[in-house]
Scaffold this motif. Structure first.
Motif, PDB file in Angstrom:
ATOM      1  N   ALA A 275       1.098  -0.503  -0.015  1.00  0.00           N
ATOM      2  CA  ALA A 275      -0.032   0.032  -0.084  1.00  0.00           C
ATOM      3  C   ALA A 275       1.003   1.397  -0.073  1.00  0.00           C
ATOM      4  O   ALA A 275       0.586   2.176  -0.937  1.00  0.00           O
ATOM      5  N   HIS A 293      -8.417   3.242  -0.228  1.00  0.00           N
ATOM      6  CA  HIS A 293      -7.405   1.403   0.995  1.00  0.00           C
ATOM      7  C   HIS A 293      -9.170   0.847   1.539  1.00  0.00           C
ATOM      8  O   HIS A 293      -9.550   1.197   2.756  1.00  0.00           O
ATOM      9  N   ALA A 387      -3.638   7.974   1.218  1.00  0.00           N
ATOM     10  CA  ALA A 387      -3.621   6.894   1.613  1.00  0.00           C
ATOM     11  C   ALA A 387      -4.759   7.493   2.357  1.00  0.00           C
ATOM     12  O   ALA A 387      -5.784   7.120   3.677  1.00  0.00           O
ATOM     13  N   ILE A 389      -8.403   5.384   3.915  1.00  0.00           N
ATOM     14  CA  ILE A 389      -8.695   4.110   4.647  1.00  0.00           C
ATOM     15  C   ILE A 389      -9.817   4.382   4.959  1.00  0.00           C
ATOM     16  O   ILE A 389     -10.962   4.753   5.641  1.00  0.00           O
TER      17      ILE A 389
END
Length: 486
Positions: A275, A293, A387, A389
Motif C-alpha cells: 500500500a 484503501h 492514502a 482508509i
C-alpha cells in the motif's frame, strides 16, 4: 550532467528537423526549486498542419521498407536510449521531480519497450480464411493507420509516450508526439534527438511541445488518422467526442481512483508495504496510484497503524539535492489541490494519522482514517501522496464500494486465500487486478488499460499493440475473372 544553453532543442521543435516553433516560448522550470533550466519553443496550429502533411508524405515509404530495416532503426534507438541514460535520467529528475530510482526504472522499462517494438515488424501480418467461392483466396491483413498523434502526460513522460510511439512506428505509421510542456525535454525533445541519430527517415516522427491548443489542433487535423491519449478523464472525454464525430480511431488511457482491498485474513505487514508503494510512489502522481484503501473492520486498526508508520518514515525533498523518497508535486496548482482535498476530508470527519502538512510543492506521505464515500478523499482522483482508509464488513460490501466509482483502471486484493481473492477480483470493474500486490504495475508484454471512466477499453502492450496501432484489410484473390448472372 546538464545540457548547455546551446542544446539542440533549445527554443526548437522537431518538425522533420529542428525548427523554431510558431507558438509561445515556455520556460523549463524545476518543480523542486523553481530554477529555470531552459527555454522551450511550442508548436501552434500551423506547425501541427505542417507536421501532419510532412508525416503523411513520409509514411508510405517508411511502411514500404523491409521489416528488418524498420526493426534495425528501433533496435538502434533502444541502444542509444540505454547509452544516454545518465542525461535522460538527469532531466527526468530535474524537469519532472522524479527521484533517481523512479527515473532509472522508467528508462529501463522504456528500453524494454523499444526491444519489444523492434520485434513487432517480423510478426505475421495476417491470416488466410476459407471461401465458399471456388478458387477464391481470402487474405486478412494488418496495414498501417497512417499518421498517429500521441499526446503524452508529464508523470511518466518517457515510458507513456514511447509505449505508443514505438509500436506505431514498428507497424509502419508516422507519428506526431505532443509532450506536455512540463516534461517536454526528457519526454520528447531528447527522444527526437535519439530517433534522428538512430536513422529514422525525415518526416516519420515529429515532436511538438504545446498546451491544449496544440493538442486540439492535432486531434482535429484530418491527416491524423488516430489519436493515442494518456491523461485526465475530462480531457479524454473531449478528445473522444471529437474523434467520434470525425470517425477517427482513438485510444484513451485515462484517470483512476484505484482500490486496495485488504481482507481480514491478509498478511498485514505485506499489505501495508504494498500500500505504501502504491500510494506514495512518485508522490502519488500515477494514474494507477492506490487512492482508496478498503480494509475489513477486524484488521482496519492494525493496517492503519502499520501504513501510518511507513508513511512517517518517508522523506520528501529535492531529489536532485540528495536521497529522498518523495520529490515535489509537479506544480503549485497540484500541490494546492492535494492540500485542499485533505483539509476538506478532515473537516468532514477523517482522522489524520500521518503527514498532511504542505511545504510549498512538497507534500508528505499522508494517511487518513475513517474516510467515508461522501468525502472528497474518496470521490476524487487526488493525484498526490494520500492514502484514505475506509472500513467494510463483508466481501460483498467491498465489491460494491470498489464498483461504486466511475473509474475502473486498477485494483489490488490481499488475502491469505488466493481462491477467495480471485473470486472477489472477478467481480471488480477494473481493467487490471493484482492479487497480494499493489496497483502500480506495468509489464510491457502484457496488455494494459482500464474500464469505465478510466478509458475506452483500448489496450497497450504485447499483442494488444498490434490491434491498437494498425487497421485490417480483407483482400480476396481469384486467379481469373468469373461470370456472374448479370
Amino acid at each position: 550532467m546538464t545540457d548547455t544553453p546551446a542544446a539542440r532543442w533549445e527554443q526548437r521543435i522537431f518538425l522533420g528537423d529542428w525548427q523554431p516553433g510558431r507558438g509561445d516560448s515556455v520556460a523549463v522550470t524545476e518543480p523542486a526549486t523553481g530554477q529555470r533550466l531552459g527555454l522551450l519553443a511550442t508548436a501552434d496550429a500551423d506547425d501541427v498542419d505542417a507536421a501532419a502533411r510532412l508525416a503523411a508524405e513520409a509514411q508510405p515509404a517508411w511502411a514500404a521498407l523491409p521489416f528488418d530495416r524498420r526493426a534495425a532503426v528501433l533496435r538502434e534507438f533502444a541502444r542509444l536510449l540505454q547509452a544516454d541514460a545518465e542525461r535522460i535520467n538527469h532531466w527526468n529528475v530535474r524537469e519532472c521531480g522524479s527521484i533517481p530510482a523512479k527515473a532509472e526504472w522508467e528508462l529501463n522499462a522504456s528500453v524494454e519497450q523499444a526491444h519489444m517494438a523492434a520485434a513487432m515488424p517480423m510478426h505475421a501480418v495476417g491470416e488466410i480464411f476459407p471461401s465458399s467461392m471456388p478458387a477464391r483466396r481470402n487474405y486478412w491483413q494488418r496495414v498501417p493507420i497512417g499518421v498517429v498523434g500521441v499526446i503524452a502526460p508529464w508523470n511518466f513522460p518517457i515510458l507513456l509516450g514511447l509505449r505508443s510511439v514505438l509500436p506505431a512506428l514498428a507497424l509502419g505509421n508516422a507519428v506526431i508526439l505532443k509532450p506536455d510542456v512540463q516534461s517536454a525535454v526528457c519526454g520528447g525533445l531528447l527522444l527526437a534527438e535519439l530517433f534522428e541519430s538512430a536513422g529514422l527517415p525525415r518526416g516519420v516522427l515529429h515532436v511538438l511541445p504545446g498546451g491544449p491548443a496544440t493538442g486540439e489542433a492535432l486531434v482535429r487535423h484530418p491527416a491524423v488518422k488516430m489519436i493515442s491519449f494518456t491523461g485526465s478523464t475530462a480531457v479524454g472525454r473531449q478528445i473522444g467526442e471529437t474523434c467520434g464525430r470525425m470517425l477517427k480511431k482513438v485510444s484513451l488511457e485515462l484517470g483512476g481512483n484505484n482500490a486496495m482491498v485488504i481482507l481480514d485474513d491478509a498478511d498485514l505487514e505485506s499489505a501495508a508495504s504494498c500500500a505504501a508503494w502504491g500510494a506514495f510512489l512518485h508522490q502519488g502522481q500515477i494514474c494507477m496510484q492506490a487512492g482508496r484503501h478498503l480494509v475489513q473492520r477486524k484488521v482496519a486498526g492494525r493496517y492503519a497503524e502499520l501504513l501510518a508508520a511507513r508513511a512517517a518514515r518517508l522523506v520528501a525533498g529535492d531529489p536532485a539535492a540528495g536521497p529522498v523518497h518523495l520529490g515535489p508535486l509537479i506544480n503549485d496548482r497540484q500541490a494546492g489541490k492535494v492540500e485542499e482535498v485533505v483539509a476538506r476530508s478532515v473537516a468532514q470527519g477523517a482522522r489524520l494519522l500521518a503527514g498532511g502538512k504542505r511545504d510549498g510543492r512538497f507534500y508528505p506521505a499522508t494517511v487518513l482514517a475513517d474516510v467515508t464515500p461522501a468525502m472528497p478523499a474518496w470521490t476524487e482522483e487526488i493525484f498526490g501522496p494520500v492514502a484514505p482508509i475506509t472500513v467494510f464488513d463483508s466481501d460483498d460490501e467491498a465489491v460494491a464500494l470498489v464498483n461504486g466509482s466511475d473509474y475502473g483502471l486498477a485494483a489490488a486484493v490481499h488475502s491469505a486465500s488466493v481462491p477467495r481473492a480471485l473470486a472477489l477480483a472477478s467481480r471488480l470493474k477494473a481493467g487490471m487486478v493484482h492479487i497480494n500486490d499493489q496497483t502500480v504495475n506495468n509489464e510491457f508484454q502484457v496488455p494494459f488499460g482500464g474500464m469505465g471512466a478510466s478509458g475506452n477499453g483500448s489496450r497497450f502492450g504485447g499483442p494488444a499493440s498490434f490491434e491498437a496501432f494498425s487497421q485490417t484489410q480483407w483482400v480476396s484473390v481469384m486467379d481469373s475473372g468469373i461470370q456472374y448472372p448479370f
